[in-house]
Design a protein around this motif. Sequence first.
Motif, PDB file in Angstrom:
ATOM      1  N   GLU A 257      -2.797  12.899  -8.052  1.00  0.00           N
ATOM      2  CA  GLU A 257      -3.304  11.392  -8.249  1.00  0.00           C
ATOM      3  C   GLU A 257      -2.360  10.827  -9.304  1.00  0.00           C
ATOM      4  N   ARG A 258      -2.299   9.434  -9.504  1.00  0.00           N
ATOM      5  CA  ARG A 258      -1.471   8.828 -10.448  1.00  0.00           C
ATOM      6  C   ARG A 258      -2.138   8.909 -11.657  1.00  0.00           C
TER       7      ARG A 258
ATOM      8  N   LEU B 298       5.478  10.433  -9.602  1.00  0.00           N
ATOM      9  CA  LEU B 298       4.342   9.616  -9.509  1.00  0.00           C
ATOM     10  C   LEU B 298       4.671   8.027  -8.882  1.00  0.00           C
ATOM     11  N   ARG B 299       5.959   7.845  -8.531  1.00  0.00           N
ATOM     12  CA  ARG B 299       6.094   6.647  -7.724  1.00  0.00           C
ATOM     13  C   ARG B 299       5.793   6.951  -6.441  1.00  0.00           C
ATOM     14  N   SER B 300       6.332   8.100  -5.807  1.00  0.00           N
ATOM     15  CA  SER B 300       5.895   8.374  -4.302  1.00  0.00           C
ATOM     16  C   SER B 300       4.627   7.781  -3.983  1.00  0.00           C
ATOM     17  N   GLY B 301       3.647   8.283  -4.830  1.00  0.00           N
ATOM     18  CA  GLY B 301       2.215   7.891  -4.538  1.00  0.00           C
ATOM     19  C   GLY B 301       2.115   6.519  -4.387  1.00  0.00           C
ATOM     20  N   GLU B 302       2.836   5.739  -5.264  1.00  0.00           N
ATOM     21  CA  GLU B 302       2.813   4.138  -5.249  1.00  0.00           C
ATOM     22  C   GLU B 302       3.624   3.641  -3.749  1.00  0.00           C
ATOM     23  N   ASP B 303       4.538   4.331  -3.576  1.00  0.00           N
ATOM     24  CA  ASP B 303       5.345   3.944  -2.523  1.00  0.00           C
ATOM     25  C   ASP B 303       4.142   4.034  -1.199  1.00  0.00           C
TER      26      ASP B 303
ATOM     27  N   ARG C  18      -1.324  10.565   2.178  1.00  0.00           N
ATOM     28  CA  ARG C  18      -1.557  10.190   0.687  1.00  0.00           C
ATOM     29  C   ARG C  18      -2.579  10.872  -0.113  1.00  0.00           C
TER      30      ARG C  18
ATOM     31  N   ASP D 274       1.106   3.521  -1.255  1.00  0.00           N
ATOM     32  CA  ASP D 274       0.210   2.960  -1.329  1.00  0.00           C
ATOM     33  C   ASP D 274       0.796   1.283  -0.821  1.00  0.00           C
ATOM     34  N   ILE D 275       1.765   1.161  -1.265  1.00  0.00           N
ATOM     35  CA  ILE D 275       2.520  -0.109  -0.791  1.00  0.00           C
ATOM     36  C   ILE D 275       2.681  -0.302   0.845  1.00  0.00           C
TER      37      ILE D 275
ATOM     38  N   ARG E 184       9.530  10.217 -13.256  1.00  0.00           N
ATOM     39  CA  ARG E 184       8.903   9.025 -12.908  1.00  0.00           C
ATOM     40  C   ARG E 184       8.919   9.076 -11.171  1.00  0.00           C
TER      41      ARG E 184
END
Length: 82
Positions: free
Chosen positions: A80-81, A20-25, A75, A27-28, A17
């Motif tokens: 991609e997520r 995948l979470r690195s892309g979300e980071d 990014r 985005d934040i 996980r």
Amino acid sequence: MTRDASRPRTPGAGGGRRLLRSGEDFDIIIGFLGFWALVLLVVTVWMEVTAQPALGWALGLLAMLLALYGMVRLRRRLPERR
């Protein structure tokens, strides 16, 4: 004791996980920078309209936009997520 050593190693909790979470980071962080860029834009325009010195605000806005541009470019390199 040796029985545990022969077991195949599996990734720990959240091991897969994390990728995948690195892309979300990112985005934040992009959202955070975008919000403050918008705030600086409003402040810079207000300072210009009221004929107050706005150079410092404009330079802060430039720095924020450059940081935002750099984060968006970074990014795009991430997968991609799903």
